[in-house]
Design an enzyme around this catalytic site. Structure first.
Site, PDB file in Angstrom:
ATOM      1  N   VAL A 154      -6.759  17.572  45.441  1.00 52.71           N
ATOM      2  CA  VAL A 154      -7.533  17.892  46.643  1.00 52.71           C
ATOM      3  C   VAL A 154      -8.660  18.882  46.348  1.00 52.71           C
ATOM      4  O   VAL A 154      -8.703  19.512  45.297  1.00 52.71           O
ATOM      5  CB  VAL A 154      -6.612  18.447  47.749  1.00 52.71           C
ATOM      6  CG1 VAL A 154      -5.573  17.417  48.132  1.00 52.71           C
ATOM      7  CG2 VAL A 154      -5.932  19.736  47.300  1.00 52.71           C
ATOM      8  N   GLU A 155      -9.579  19.004  47.312  1.00 55.58           N
ATOM      9  CA  GLU A 155     -10.752  19.879  47.218  1.00 55.58           C
ATOM     10  C   GLU A 155     -11.536  19.644  45.928  1.00 55.58           C
ATOM     11  O   GLU A 155     -11.957  20.576  45.248  1.00 55.58           O
ATOM     12  CB  GLU A 155     -10.348  21.356  47.346  1.00 55.58           C
ATOM     13  CG  GLU A 155      -9.993  21.741  48.774  1.00 55.58           C
ATOM     14  CD  GLU A 155      -9.892  23.235  48.981  1.00 55.58           C
ATOM     15  OE1 GLU A 155     -10.396  24.001  48.131  1.00 55.58           O
ATOM     16  OE2 GLU A 155      -9.321  23.652  50.004  1.00 55.58           O
ATOM     17  N   GLY A 156     -11.727  18.379  45.609  1.00 56.64           N
ATOM     18  CA  GLY A 156     -12.410  17.996  44.380  1.00 56.64           C
ATOM     19  C   GLY A 156     -11.388  17.670  43.316  1.00 56.64           C
ATOM     20  O   GLY A 156     -10.738  18.559  42.786  1.00 56.64           O
TER      21      GLY A 156
END
Length: 825
Positions: free
Chosen positions: A502-504
């Protein structure tokens, strides 16, 4: 003077001028004096002398007369630069512009100002924040039963949700004037870290509302009316937020989202002719989505009838939509790797929403990507790094204790050299992770939005957490793989890939973002050169480009000189701060910073606009940048902690490990450099005397593992901030008691074994040997009690859970009926 002597003097002159980054006038004076001396000593042939003086005069005129240089060199180069400069999309540009440049810029400089790093104040919690950690956070941890949450309920219990709302957990970042707690980034990080050490589901449920989402965006971009309405409700938990960005066709390439809105007029809540949008979307992986009451939604907005302006494609826009709005679909859930946090899809088709529901109102339509990138630059610095560090600290404390308690062949398993290697990695990684977590959160509290640093800590702290949990599972063996209430590692092990994703996604973050963004944002000249190509005023464009371009040339020459000179001398010339244990690390990092800056510039020159497609090259450059950043944080931590001698093994192991990683990344880069000959030349500059760094030795690894196996201040500092239960029956509390007992017990056991070895005790089995030792006065009754209590504690710790033969399937219908299908939020 011989020709060889002249060449050596000339080389020395260039190295000195480059090392000290002499200005144009300094270069002119230095080279002029060298030529004059050579002429007077008749060391140059007449024809060559004339040619060298002619070149010197021409160069002196060009470098010291800006008007002449701009006309003859800078203007033509600028025109050429404009033609070859790759096109940058609006979304790419907004990502590049996001955030601020912080210590990462110093690393790119090739000559970091270490005194500046050490002058940053040590991040500290306020008394109110500390009280919150000692009070509500501690109480919340006591309420969290992770096995029940993940195995039975698949959700937090209603009383936990209510407690989090009442105590303000969902509004930690919201200022007090809006009803929130108004906590610092460090406090946010500490809360998430502590919760992670108890329950991943609890940590995620708290961190998402306080990370990238409606509250963060409202604080920076919301209208006054939006702030007044939503922020107090979010702070009190009356609204549960989620943010929907990722969809089936737009994951890592989130800027290409297919979700869209059409500007139109429609009927809304009984009002006709309302200016708004019909929005269609399909999103997935949305944390808190199934229980959210307000949906932050990213979509691309179109205006075919030009109701807003001349542009038909308005751009990515963020809407703020109550989930009770007709047409909004939520409620179904994903199940991410046995984690029970609320996560699921959301969709809608032709959902009409008024224009007032755009985040920031009409003035912010089309600015969604810029808003998201700026918010992510800060938010990514906190939650996931804290999550990874909390997991690592739990592993450090528990694995060290288990290694002392669990015995094989009458020896604590932590004393086996194979286990020592794993314990050393666990301790060293945890020490560096915590240092980077604290320093980066502190930067946010200083007002920074460290875009590149946030990508570094997101990637490297989640990756190191994965290594730590893998090592911890290996040490625990069967204890780690058998699921049940007494297993304190398995859920963290299972859920580790979530943070990686997540988040990249980490592969993308490493191979494209860290260096790809850093090369432009943090470089002292590249962004200025690019800006000059877009300047419409011709005179100003040439002047700006001239300053940046020739500054860049001097920068490259200087870094080449610094890298070579520091490489040849082992970096002993570098003027740095630090004590006897850290000075050499500062010097080596100065050397590596210069080498990195040089290789980065040459790579950009050779590859040009194709750099973002050369992902392996970009990844290795990003690795070097990242490891220097992590080393910087580690040195600052040691200084901020007052240079405790007990922590030296952790400092040395983590620093030496990181230096070897830098060396490996640089070696891989140069071996695979696009132009082979240039790679060989760079190797001569970067490693003129060979590769100098070696991995931490066995003796140092033993010292680190011993810190984890021994009660003391160093172990407590390393694991500070996690939840340590005290109640009887709590597996981690039992483990800690068994750990302390093992230390006390070993001295008694040693006396018994020594007596057996001397022949004073002849019994065969251990129990009989203890009885005989008591009878013969080798140990006391108190010693016997210590041994017996430790036997019970050890057994309680090493035992694993077992279940009915059908794993309780006969009881499942009743359990399913009793479990809530969605939270009462």
């Amino acid at each position: 003077m011989t020709t060889t002597g002249l060449i050596l003097v000339a080389l020395a002159t260039v190295l000195v001028l480059g090392y000290f980054r002499a200005p144009a006038l300094g270069w002119t004076a230095g080279i002029g004096l060298l030529l004059f001396a050579a002429t007077m000593l008749d060391g140059i042939a007449p024809g060559l002398r004339t040619a060298l003086w002619s070149l010197f005069v021409l160069g002196a005129l060009l470098f010291n007369l800006p008007a002449l240089r701009r006309s003859l060199i800078s203007a033509p180069v600028l025109n050429r630069f404009r033609k070859i400069l790759p096109q940058v999309s609006q979304t790419e540009q907004e990502a590049l512009d996001a955030g601020t440049v912080w210590w990462d810029g110093q690393i790119f400089s090739g000559s970091p100002d270490w005194n500046k790093l050490l002058s940053f104040p040590k991040p500290r919690l306020s008394s109110e924040e500390q009280a919150f950690l000692d009070g509500p956070v501690e109480e919340l941890c006591r309420m969290l039963d992770d096995w029940k949450i993940t195995h039975e309920l698949y959700d937090l219990p209603p009383e936990v949700w209510q407690f989090m709302k009442e105590k303000g957990f969902l509004g930690m970042i919201i200022p007090k004037e809006h009803g929130g707690l108004g906590f610092s980034a460090l406090a946010h990080s500490e809360v998430v870290m502590k919760l992670t050490s108890r329950s991943g589901t609890g940590a995620v449920s708290v961190m998402v509302p306080n990370s990238l989402g409606p509250a963060e965006l409202l604080l920076h971009y919301g209208t006054d009316a939006q702030k007044k309405h939503y922020l107090p409700r979010l702070a009190k938990g009356l609204e549960i937020p989620c943010f929907a960005l990722t969809g089936p066709e737009a994951g890592s390439d989130a800027a290409s989202i297919p979700d869209f809105g059409i500007v139109c007029r429609g009927e809304f809540e009984g009002r006709k002719d309302v200016l708004g949008m019909r929005v269609t979307w399909e999103k997935r992986y949305i944390t808190l989505g199934p229980v959210a009451t307000v949906l932050g939604l990213a979509f691309r907005l179109y205006d075919p009838d030009h109701l807003l302006g001349d542009n038909e494609d308005v751009g990515i826009t963020v809407g703020l939509i109550p989930t009770s709005t007709p047409g909004v679909v939520i409620g179904r859930r994903h199940l991410p790797l046995n984690s029970a946090f609320q996560n699921g899809p959301t969709s809608g088709k032709d959902v009409f929403i008024p224009l007032d529901w755009v985040m920031g109102g009409r003035e912010r339509v089309g600015q969604g990507w810029r808003m998201l990138m700026n918010s992510l630059a800060a938010g990514r610095s906190i939650s996931l790094p804290a999550n990874g560090t909390g997991m690592a600290k739990l592993c450090s404390r528990a694995t060290g204790a288990y290694g002392r308690v669990r015995t094989q062949f009458r020896t604590p398993i932590g004393r086996f050299e194979g286990i020592e290697e794993a314990l050393a990695r666990i301790g060293g990684n945890t020490y560096m992770m915590d240092a980077a977590r604290v320093m980066t959160a502190g930067a946010v509290d200083l007002g920074e939005k460290p875009a590149v640093a946030s990508a570094i800590v997101k990637y490297h702290l989640t990756e190191r957490a994965r290594q730590v949990i893998n090592d911890a599972m290996d040490v625990h063996g069967g204890k780690g793989i058998c699921m049940g209430p007494r297993n304190y590692l398995a859920r963290a092990y299972q859920q580790t890939p979530i943070a990686i994703t997540v988040e990249g996604a980490n592969i993308l973050t490493r191979s494209m973002i860290i260096f790809g963004q850093g090369a432009i944002r943090c470089h002292p000249y590249v962004l200025k050169e690019i800006a000059a190509t877009r300047e419409v005023d011709g005179t100003r464009a040439v002047a700006d480009f001239d300053d940046a371009f020739f500054g860049h040339i001097n920068f490259v020459v200087s870094n080449a000189a610094r890298a070579l000179l520091l490489g040849v001398t082992g970096a002993r010339l570098a003027a740095v701060p630090g004590g006897p244990h850290t000075r050499r690390y500062y010097q080596q990092l100065s050397r590596l910073s210069a080498a990195f800056a040089l290789v980065a510039d040459v790579s950009m020159l050779v590859v040009g606009g194709a750099l973002k497609r050369k992902e392996k090259l970009s990844a290795r450059l990003g690795d070097i940048l990242s490891q220097i950043y992590l080393c910087s944080a580690t040195l600052k931590r040691f200084e901020d902690d007052g240079r405790p001698d007990a922590d030296l093994p952790l400092l040395h192991w983590s620093m030496q490990d990181a230096l070897v990683r830098i060396q490996a990344a640089m070696d891989g880069l140069l071996q695979n450099f696009p132009i082979r000959v240039l790679g060989l030349l760079l190797r001569l500059v970067v490693f003129p005397t060979g590769k100098p760094f070696v991995a931490p030795g066995d003796r140092l690894g033993h010292q680190v593992s011993d810190l984890l196996l021994t009660p003391g201040d160093a172990r407590n500092r390393l694991t500070h901030g996690i939840y340590l239960p005290k109640a009887e029956g709590e597996i981690l509390a039992d483990l800690e008691r068994a750990f302390i007992g093992a230390v006390e017990c070993e001295a008694v056991e040693a006396r018994v074994r020594a007596a057996v070895k001397r022949g004073e005790i002849g019994a065969a089995g251990w129990e009989e040997q203890v009885k005989e030792a008591l009878a013969k006065g080798v140990i006391s009754s108190r010693d016997r009690e210590i041994l017996e209590r430790q036997k019970q504690l050890r057994r309680a710790v090493i035992m694993v859970d077992d279940f009915p033969a059908d794993f309780g399937r006969s009881q499942q219908p009743a359990a399913i009926a009793a479990a809530p299908t969605r939270n009462a939020a």
